[in-house]
Design an enzyme around this catalytic site. Structure first.
Site, PDB file in Angstrom:
ATOM      1  N   GLY A 153       0.837  -1.211   0.000  1.00 10.05           N
ATOM      2  CA  GLY A 153       0.000   0.000   0.000  1.00 10.05           C
ATOM      3  C   GLY A 153       0.865   1.252   0.000  1.00 10.05           C
ATOM      4  N   LEU A 196       1.585   3.612  -1.989  1.00 11.14           N
ATOM      5  CA  LEU A 196       1.216   4.907  -2.575  1.00 11.14           C
ATOM      6  C   LEU A 196       0.118   5.619  -1.797  1.00 11.14           C
ATOM      7  CD1 LEU A 196       1.381   4.047  -6.388  1.00 11.14           C
ATOM      8  CD2 LEU A 196       3.155   5.014  -4.922  1.00 11.14           C
ATOM      9  N   LEU A 231       1.218   7.379   3.659  1.00 10.87           N
ATOM     10  CA  LEU A 231       2.421   7.242   4.484  1.00 10.87           C
ATOM     11  C   LEU A 231       3.601   6.530   3.822  1.00 10.87           C
ATOM     12  CD1 LEU A 231       0.559   6.159   7.747  1.00 10.87           C
ATOM     13  CD2 LEU A 231       1.312   8.455   7.108  1.00 10.87           C
ATOM     14  N   ASP A 244       2.552  -1.378  -4.641  1.00  9.66           N
ATOM     15  CA  ASP A 244       1.140  -1.001  -4.677  1.00  9.66           C
ATOM     16  C   ASP A 244       0.522  -1.673  -5.908  1.00  9.66           C
ATOM     17  OD1 ASP A 244      -0.265   1.798  -3.160  1.00  9.66           O
ATOM     18  OD2 ASP A 244      -1.404   0.564  -4.558  1.00  9.66           O
ATOM     19  N   ILE A 245      -0.811  -1.517  -6.069  1.00  8.91           N
ATOM     20  CA  ILE A 245      -1.437  -2.026  -7.298  1.00  8.91           C
ATOM     21  C   ILE A 245      -1.640  -0.894  -8.293  1.00  8.91           C
ATOM     22  CG2 ILE A 245      -2.571  -4.060  -6.321  1.00  8.91           C
ATOM     23  CD1 ILE A 245      -5.124  -2.366  -6.056  1.00  8.91           C
ATOM     24  N   ARG A 246      -1.281   0.332  -7.878  1.00  7.63           N
ATOM     25  CA  ARG A 246      -1.429   1.474  -8.793  1.00  7.63           C
ATOM     26  C   ARG A 246      -0.088   1.822  -9.425  1.00  7.63           C
ATOM     27  NH1 ARG A 246      -3.282   6.238  -5.745  1.00  7.63           N
ATOM     28  NH2 ARG A 246      -2.718   5.188  -3.808  1.00  7.63           N
ATOM     29  N   TYR A 255     -13.736  -0.797   9.125  1.00  4.34           N
ATOM     30  CA  TYR A 255     -12.320  -0.441   9.304  1.00  4.34           C
ATOM     31  C   TYR A 255     -11.858  -0.791  10.727  1.00  4.34           C
ATOM     32  CZ  TYR A 255      -8.327   2.878   9.614  1.00  4.34           C
ATOM     33  OH  TYR A 255      -7.105   3.478   9.793  1.00  4.34           O
ATOM     34  N   LYS A 266      -9.303  -3.700  12.047  1.00  8.98           N
ATOM     35  CA  LYS A 266      -8.061  -3.363  12.754  1.00  8.98           C
ATOM     36  C   LYS A 266      -7.967  -4.068  14.106  1.00  8.98           C
ATOM     37  CE  LYS A 266      -5.857  -0.801   9.784  1.00  8.98           C
ATOM     38  NZ  LYS A 266      -4.577  -1.256   9.212  1.00  8.98           N
TER      39      LYS A 266
HETATM   40  C1  AKB Z   1      -9.316   7.601   9.301  1.00  8.58           C
HETATM   41  O1  AKB Z   1      -9.780   8.714   9.586  1.00  8.58           O
HETATM   42  O2  AKB Z   1      -9.989   6.656   8.887  1.00  8.58           O
HETATM   43  C2  AKB Z   1      -7.850   7.370   9.545  1.00  8.58           C
HETATM   44  C3  AKB Z   1      -7.600   6.879  10.925  1.00  8.58           C
HETATM   45  C4  AKB Z   1      -7.702   7.793  12.083  1.00  8.58           C
HETATM   46  O3  AKB Z   1      -7.338   5.730  11.102  1.00  8.58           O
HETATM   47  N1  AKB Z   1      -7.126   8.593   9.314  1.00  8.58           N
END
Ligand code: AKB
Length: 332
Positions: free
Chosen positions: A26, A28, A31, A52-54, A159, A163
């Site tokens: 990832g 690109l 970070l 990356d894939i791009r 997300y 995580k």
């Molecule tokens: C987001 O806002 O989704 C990210 C994060 C805080 O993990 N920047």
């Protein structure tokens, strides 16, 4: 040669005197390019591969090794690790919070299935593996002010769920197979020369660009929404320091890190000290607002500070000055 406790995973450990050979997935995103620059200075240009894939922009392509890698393609990823004798893997591929809510099944594939591939390859080949986590790994039932390392984590975004899964799977592989898994929970990261993609904290990057270019900014979070934040240089330095920390200094494998906390109105006021004509209006994005309201307001990173000496350099005034200097000089 060190053989882990499970026969299916053989880890070949690299000598600490060798430079690590790093792969960044990832690469690109917001970070990767900055991290590659830092690591290349430290370990040599050819020892850090961005992937990356791009298609990379030409300045990235010409600044060091770049390779196509799709984390959902196990064989492709394994081939890259083997052919390049990779010893450290920094796994930056992920869909962020807001974009994840707009595409749950893709977020599940990239953030969960992709992580499984990375974990297996890292365990199989004895890699040191860094996976970032986030303030988004907490939810409305977590203590929000401040949020400690160990507490209830029941996030309400795909997300966040992915995580928490990454934190738990990485730690499980660490205990079960001896995988050298390292994880930092990042706050919102603010950078001038790279854009975040689809996060809830993105407003804190956009305000600087809009302030310099148009003198106006429309914020998609309420003025009082307080979130933990960090300047990119601190984030990348923390990442390198944690990757290099001797294993015996790490009492945990997943740490909160933080620098500051502010709300849109406080950030706007600090920017207006430099650009008094900046006009800020608010048009709330309900999805992002609900996410932000379930996240930490202040982040307790005392374990990172005590265990491996984490210390941030940038508070709000330095952040604002640095961002405006950078974007201002770029737009002239
Ligand atoms: C987001 O806002 O989704 C990210 C994060 C805080 O993990 N920047």
């Amino acid at each position: 040669r060190q053989v882990t406790s499970d026969a299916s995973f053989h880890s070949v450990s690299f000598s600490e005197t060798d430079h690590p050979k790093v792969l960044i997935t990832g690469g690109l995103g917001q970070l990767g390019v900055g991290l590659a620059k830092r690591l290349r200075k430290r370990f040599g240009n050819n020892n850090v591969i961005l992937s990356d894939i791009r298609k990379p922009p030409s300045h990235v392509f010409h600044s060091g090794p770049f390779i196509y890698s799709d984390i959902l393609d196990y064989k492709n990823l394994r081939e890259i690790v083997v052919n390049n004798r990779i010893t450290w893997l920094v796994h930056y591929s992920a869909l962020l919070s807001a974009v994840g809510e707009a595409n749950v099944s893709l977020a599940r594939d990239v953030n969960i299935t992709g992580l499984h591939n990375v974990l297996d390859i890292a365990a199989e080949h004895g890699l040191r593996l860094f996976v970032p986590s986030t303030i988004g790994a907490f939810g409305p039932t977590s203590p929000r002010n401040p949020t400690p390392d160990l507490c209830v984590q029941r996030p309400r975004t795909i997300y966040g769920v992915s995580k928490v899964h990454a934190e738990l799977m990485g730690e499980y592989y660490h205990h079960r197979y001896g995988l050298d898994f390292r994880c930092l929970r990042y706050p919102g990261i603010i950078s001038a020369d790279s854009q975040p993609g689809g996060g809830t904290t993105d407003y804190a990057v956009a305000i600087f660009h809009d302030a310099v270019k148009t003198g106006k900014f429309e914020c998609n979070l309420k003025p009082e929404t307080r979130l933990p934040m960090m300047y990119i240089d601190d984030c990348l330095r923390a990442t390198v320091e944690m990757m290099e920390a001797p294993a015996d200094t790490l009492s945990m494998r997943t740490y909160n890190i933080n620098a500051m906390s502010f709300s849109p109105e406080e950030l706007a006021q600090e920017v207006q000290k430099q650009l008094p004509d900046l006009e800020v209006t608010y048009d709330i994005d309900q999805v992002r607002q609900a996410i932000a309201d379930s996240w930490p307001m202040n982040f307790d990173d005392s374990n990172a500070r005590n265990d491996w000496g984490w210390k941030h350099d940038y508070d709000l005034p330095e952040l604002v000055q640095t961002m405006l200097n950078y974007i201002g000089s770029d737009s002239r």
